[in-house]
Design a protein around this motif. Sequence first.
Motif, PDB file in Angstrom:
ATOM      1  N   LEU A 158      27.517 -24.056  -7.210  1.00  0.00           N
ATOM      2  CA  LEU A 158      26.583 -23.826  -6.114  1.00  0.00           C
ATOM      3  C   LEU A 158      26.248 -25.090  -5.335  1.00  0.00           C
ATOM      4  O   LEU A 158      25.676 -25.018  -4.249  1.00  0.00           O
ATOM      5  CB  LEU A 158      25.285 -23.219  -6.666  1.00  0.00           C
ATOM      6  N   GLY A 159      26.605 -26.250  -5.889  1.00  0.00           N
ATOM      7  CA  GLY A 159      26.256 -27.504  -5.234  1.00  0.00           C
ATOM      8  C   GLY A 159      24.794 -27.859  -5.391  1.00  0.00           C
ATOM      9  O   GLY A 159      24.169 -28.452  -4.506  1.00  0.00           O
ATOM     10  N   ILE A 160      24.213 -27.498  -6.539  1.00  0.00           N
ATOM     11  CA  ILE A 160      22.809 -27.785  -6.837  1.00  0.00           C
ATOM     12  C   ILE A 160      22.726 -28.977  -7.788  1.00  0.00           C
ATOM     13  O   ILE A 160      23.486 -29.079  -8.745  1.00  0.00           O
ATOM     14  CB  ILE A 160      22.134 -26.550  -7.477  1.00  0.00           C
ATOM     15  N   PHE A 161      21.791 -29.871  -7.526  1.00  0.00           N
ATOM     16  CA  PHE A 161      21.569 -31.031  -8.386  1.00  0.00           C
ATOM     17  C   PHE A 161      20.130 -30.962  -8.906  1.00  0.00           C
ATOM     18  O   PHE A 161      19.228 -31.613  -8.378  1.00  0.00           O
ATOM     19  CB  PHE A 161      21.829 -32.322  -7.605  1.00  0.00           C
ATOM     20  N   PRO A 162      19.902 -30.165  -9.925  1.00  0.00           N
ATOM     21  CA  PRO A 162      18.529 -29.851 -10.341  1.00  0.00           C
ATOM     22  C   PRO A 162      17.836 -30.986 -11.078  1.00  0.00           C
ATOM     23  O   PRO A 162      18.466 -31.783 -11.784  1.00  0.00           O
ATOM     24  CB  PRO A 162      18.722 -28.645 -11.266  1.00  0.00           C
ATOM     25  N   ARG A 163      16.516 -31.013 -10.924  1.00  0.00           N
ATOM     26  CA  ARG A 163      15.667 -31.926 -11.704  1.00  0.00           C
ATOM     27  C   ARG A 163      15.351 -31.332 -13.062  1.00  0.00           C
ATOM     28  O   ARG A 163      15.016 -32.060 -13.994  1.00  0.00           O
ATOM     29  CB  ARG A 163      14.363 -32.193 -10.957  1.00  0.00           C
ATOM     30  N   TRP A 164      15.408 -30.005 -13.157  1.00  0.00           N
ATOM     31  CA  TRP A 164      15.054 -29.306 -14.398  1.00  0.00           C
ATOM     32  C   TRP A 164      15.989 -28.128 -14.586  1.00  0.00           C
ATOM     33  O   TRP A 164      16.317 -27.425 -13.621  1.00  0.00           O
ATOM     34  CB  TRP A 164      13.603 -28.815 -14.321  1.00  0.00           C
ATOM     35  N   VAL A 165      16.444 -27.901 -15.825  1.00  0.00           N
ATOM     36  CA  VAL A 165      17.320 -26.770 -16.130  1.00  0.00           C
ATOM     37  C   VAL A 165      16.889 -26.125 -17.440  1.00  0.00           C
ATOM     38  O   VAL A 165      16.211 -26.730 -18.268  1.00  0.00           O
ATOM     39  CB  VAL A 165      18.803 -27.188 -16.251  1.00  0.00           C
ATOM     40  N   ASP A 166      17.306 -24.862 -17.607  1.00  0.00           N
ATOM     41  CA  ASP A 166      17.092 -24.141 -18.859  1.00  0.00           C
ATOM     42  C   ASP A 166      18.277 -23.213 -19.054  1.00  0.00           C
ATOM     43  O   ASP A 166      18.600 -22.414 -18.173  1.00  0.00           O
ATOM     44  CB  ASP A 166      15.790 -23.338 -18.813  1.00  0.00           C
ATOM     45  N   GLY A 167      18.929 -23.318 -20.210  1.00  0.00           N
ATOM     46  CA  GLY A 167      20.060 -22.453 -20.534  1.00  0.00           C
ATOM     47  C   GLY A 167      19.796 -21.611 -21.770  1.00  0.00           C
ATOM     48  O   GLY A 167      20.739 -21.165 -22.423  1.00  0.00           O
ATOM     49  N   THR A 168      18.513 -21.371 -22.080  1.00  0.00           N
ATOM     50  CA  THR A 168      18.160 -20.595 -23.264  1.00  0.00           C
ATOM     51  C   THR A 168      18.811 -19.215 -23.230  1.00  0.00           C
ATOM     52  O   THR A 168      18.737 -18.503 -22.226  1.00  0.00           O
ATOM     53  CB  THR A 168      16.637 -20.418 -23.354  1.00  0.00           C
ATOM     54  N   SER A 169      19.455 -18.837 -24.326  1.00  0.00           N
ATOM     55  CA  SER A 169      20.071 -17.522 -24.438  1.00  0.00           C
ATOM     56  C   SER A 169      19.520 -16.812 -25.672  1.00  0.00           C
ATOM     57  O   SER A 169      19.808 -17.207 -26.799  1.00  0.00           O
ATOM     58  CB  SER A 169      21.600 -17.648 -24.542  1.00  0.00           C
ATOM     59  N   ILE A 170      18.715 -15.790 -25.428  1.00  0.00           N
ATOM     60  CA  ILE A 170      18.137 -15.004 -26.525  1.00  0.00           C
ATOM     61  C   ILE A 170      18.441 -13.522 -26.304  1.00  0.00           C
ATOM     62  O   ILE A 170      17.642 -12.653 -26.634  1.00  0.00           O
ATOM     63  CB  ILE A 170      16.624 -15.248 -26.661  1.00  0.00           C
ATOM     64  N   GLY A 171      19.609 -13.247 -25.722  1.00  0.00           N
ATOM     65  CA  GLY A 171      20.022 -11.871 -25.509  1.00  0.00           C
ATOM     66  C   GLY A 171      19.610 -11.352 -24.151  1.00  0.00           C
ATOM     67  O   GLY A 171      19.393 -12.106 -23.198  1.00  0.00           O
ATOM     68  N   GLY A 172      19.485 -10.026 -24.050  1.00  0.00           N
ATOM     69  CA  GLY A 172      19.288  -9.378 -22.768  1.00  0.00           C
ATOM     70  C   GLY A 172      17.993  -9.703 -22.058  1.00  0.00           C
ATOM     71  O   GLY A 172      17.871  -9.475 -20.854  1.00  0.00           O
ATOM     72  N   CYS A 173      16.996 -10.229 -22.772  1.00  0.00           N
ATOM     73  CA  CYS A 173      15.730 -10.581 -22.141  1.00  0.00           C
ATOM     74  C   CYS A 173      15.687 -12.041 -21.701  1.00  0.00           C
ATOM     75  O   CYS A 173      14.641 -12.510 -21.245  1.00  0.00           O
ATOM     76  CB  CYS A 173      14.563 -10.298 -23.082  1.00  0.00           C
ATOM     77  N   SER A 174      16.806 -12.747 -21.795  1.00  0.00           N
ATOM     78  CA  SER A 174      16.818 -14.186 -21.501  1.00  0.00           C
ATOM     79  C   SER A 174      16.236 -14.511 -20.134  1.00  0.00           C
ATOM     80  O   SER A 174      15.472 -15.472 -19.971  1.00  0.00           O
ATOM     81  CB  SER A 174      18.243 -14.730 -21.586  1.00  0.00           C
ATOM     82  N   TRP A 175      16.551 -13.702 -19.107  1.00  0.00           N
ATOM     83  CA  TRP A 175      16.149 -14.019 -17.741  1.00  0.00           C
ATOM     84  C   TRP A 175      14.676 -13.750 -17.505  1.00  0.00           C
ATOM     85  O   TRP A 175      14.053 -14.410 -16.682  1.00  0.00           O
ATOM     86  CB  TRP A 175      17.047 -13.254 -16.764  1.00  0.00           C
ATOM     87  N   ILE A 176      14.105 -12.806 -18.238  1.00  0.00           N
ATOM     88  CA  ILE A 176      12.657 -12.595 -18.186  1.00  0.00           C
ATOM     89  C   ILE A 176      11.963 -13.806 -18.810  1.00  0.00           C
ATOM     90  O   ILE A 176      10.961 -14.305 -18.292  1.00  0.00           O
ATOM     91  CB  ILE A 176      12.268 -11.295 -18.908  1.00  0.00           C
ATOM     92  N   TYR A 177      12.527 -14.284 -19.910  1.00  0.00           N
ATOM     93  CA  TYR A 177      12.021 -15.500 -20.547  1.00  0.00           C
ATOM     94  C   TYR A 177      12.174 -16.695 -19.607  1.00  0.00           C
ATOM     95  O   TYR A 177      11.277 -17.546 -19.513  1.00  0.00           O
ATOM     96  CB  TYR A 177      12.784 -15.741 -21.850  1.00  0.00           C
ATOM     97  N   HIS A 178      13.305 -16.775 -18.894  1.00  0.00           N
ATOM     98  CA  HIS A 178      13.532 -17.885 -17.962  1.00  0.00           C
ATOM     99  C   HIS A 178      12.461 -17.939 -16.882  1.00  0.00           C
ATOM    100  O   HIS A 178      12.026 -19.018 -16.468  1.00  0.00           O
ATOM    101  CB  HIS A 178      14.902 -17.740 -17.292  1.00  0.00           C
ATOM    102  N   LEU A 179      12.050 -16.776 -16.400  1.00  0.00           N
ATOM    103  CA  LEU A 179      11.007 -16.762 -15.368  1.00  0.00           C
ATOM    104  C   LEU A 179       9.732 -17.391 -15.908  1.00  0.00           C
ATOM    105  O   LEU A 179       9.073 -18.176 -15.211  1.00  0.00           O
ATOM    106  CB  LEU A 179      10.748 -15.326 -14.915  1.00  0.00           C
ATOM    107  N   ARG A 180       9.409 -17.057 -17.136  1.00  0.00           N
ATOM    108  CA  ARG A 180       8.211 -17.640 -17.751  1.00  0.00           C
ATOM    109  C   ARG A 180       8.350 -19.160 -17.884  1.00  0.00           C
ATOM    110  O   ARG A 180       7.415 -19.910 -17.576  1.00  0.00           O
ATOM    111  CB  ARG A 180       7.992 -16.999 -19.120  1.00  0.00           C
ATOM    112  N   SER A 181       9.520 -19.624 -18.323  1.00  0.00           N
ATOM    113  CA  SER A 181       9.758 -21.055 -18.473  1.00  0.00           C
ATOM    114  C   SER A 181       9.756 -21.764 -17.125  1.00  0.00           C
ATOM    115  O   SER A 181       9.259 -22.894 -16.992  1.00  0.00           O
ATOM    116  CB  SER A 181      11.098 -21.290 -19.174  1.00  0.00           C
ATOM    117  N   ALA A 182      10.325 -21.110 -16.112  1.00  0.00           N
ATOM    118  CA  ALA A 182      10.373 -21.713 -14.784  1.00  0.00           C
ATOM    119  C   ALA A 182       8.973 -21.939 -14.233  1.00  0.00           C
ATOM    120  O   ALA A 182       8.679 -22.982 -13.630  1.00  0.00           O
ATOM    121  CB  ALA A 182      11.177 -20.819 -13.843  1.00  0.00           C
TER     122      ALA A 182
END
Length: 386
Positions: A65-89
Amino acid sequence: MIKPGSFAIVGAAESTDIGTVPHLSSVGLAIDGAVNALNDAGLKASDIDGLTVGHLPVGNIAQQLGIFPRWVDGTSIGGCSWIYHLRSAIAAINADYCSTVLIVYGESGRSHGRRPCAYDVGQPGSIEEQFDIAYAGANLSATLFGQPLVRYMATHGLTEAQIAMVPVVQREWAAQNPRAKLKTPATVEEVLASPMIAWPIRRAMTCLVSDAGGAMIVTSAERARDFPTKPVYVLGSGSAMENGGCSPAGTRNPMEPDMIRTSGRDAFASAGVTHDDIDHMMIYDAFAFNPIFGLEGLGFVPVGESGRFIEEGHTRPGGKLPMNTNGGGLAYAHSGAYGMLCMLEAVRQMRGEAAAQVPGAKTSLVHGWGGFWSACATVIFSNERP
């Protein structure tokens, strides 16, 4: 504690195509969904300084994507990972680690099969493979999930016909959605006549296998005023983990998973709303009985009564608690991990853009899980800032 409504979704989109998309890989679907979300928000890749990606390597997606992020999260805990990501974000933005986070999902579950990921469990040498699966009968989702379901049926009197009502109702929602895979109405008799997978789970009680991608962009409510899209505010969220992955052995109470109650309780407490305030709901439905467990664990229905609640029509079009309004994983799309698609439908409902729009809906609760009763996450959205 973060004040309800302090953060908002300003961009949200699925991949251009879902269902069967053989010309795109999991990465391709993720990139397509991310570009669509950026366009939805009127942003360029250079405007993003935070990035989360589930299952796929976050560095690969950033590079593409050409993104140079200051912060990242690659947590994988199954199908709810992206709901968790929103909370972390939200926590990361609140801590000033970044200001605008892109949450990305892509999975070619149908055309190219599931790709190796950090969340793969039950593999040779894993805890599950060594100590649990041999006693469970088979390392198959329907087999593992079916064990607490059978016990639940014997304890609470849930019938096969009541389980079958879940896909019947969700076909009613899917019939209003041009992008849904299964739009033809179904009867309880037709569901019960579909091929058996692992008793009592039949094929029509099991999620689709699809290709799909999607993405969301979250930022502060103050910055959300500068975007062309109608902001969807995050009122509150919760998450919890019960065991290490794909095994029934680590779940404390499979019929009433504590993680659902913990996640839901924290989401309601942080949102400052009650169950009566919820107008719309998305409960991750890899199988027809997932909404049954979810309604009870989240506190909407007493334990043992969800089957009857759905059978009486309360979650169908025109019901008092509209649920899985895109058709759900059973009728809309399910590529292996469905949490992002749940949230995107909730955002559409809050924007008033859903194919099967719930009239006057102001709040939406999204709940998803991963693994075998392994982890879950809950988020409550609103189209009004408190």
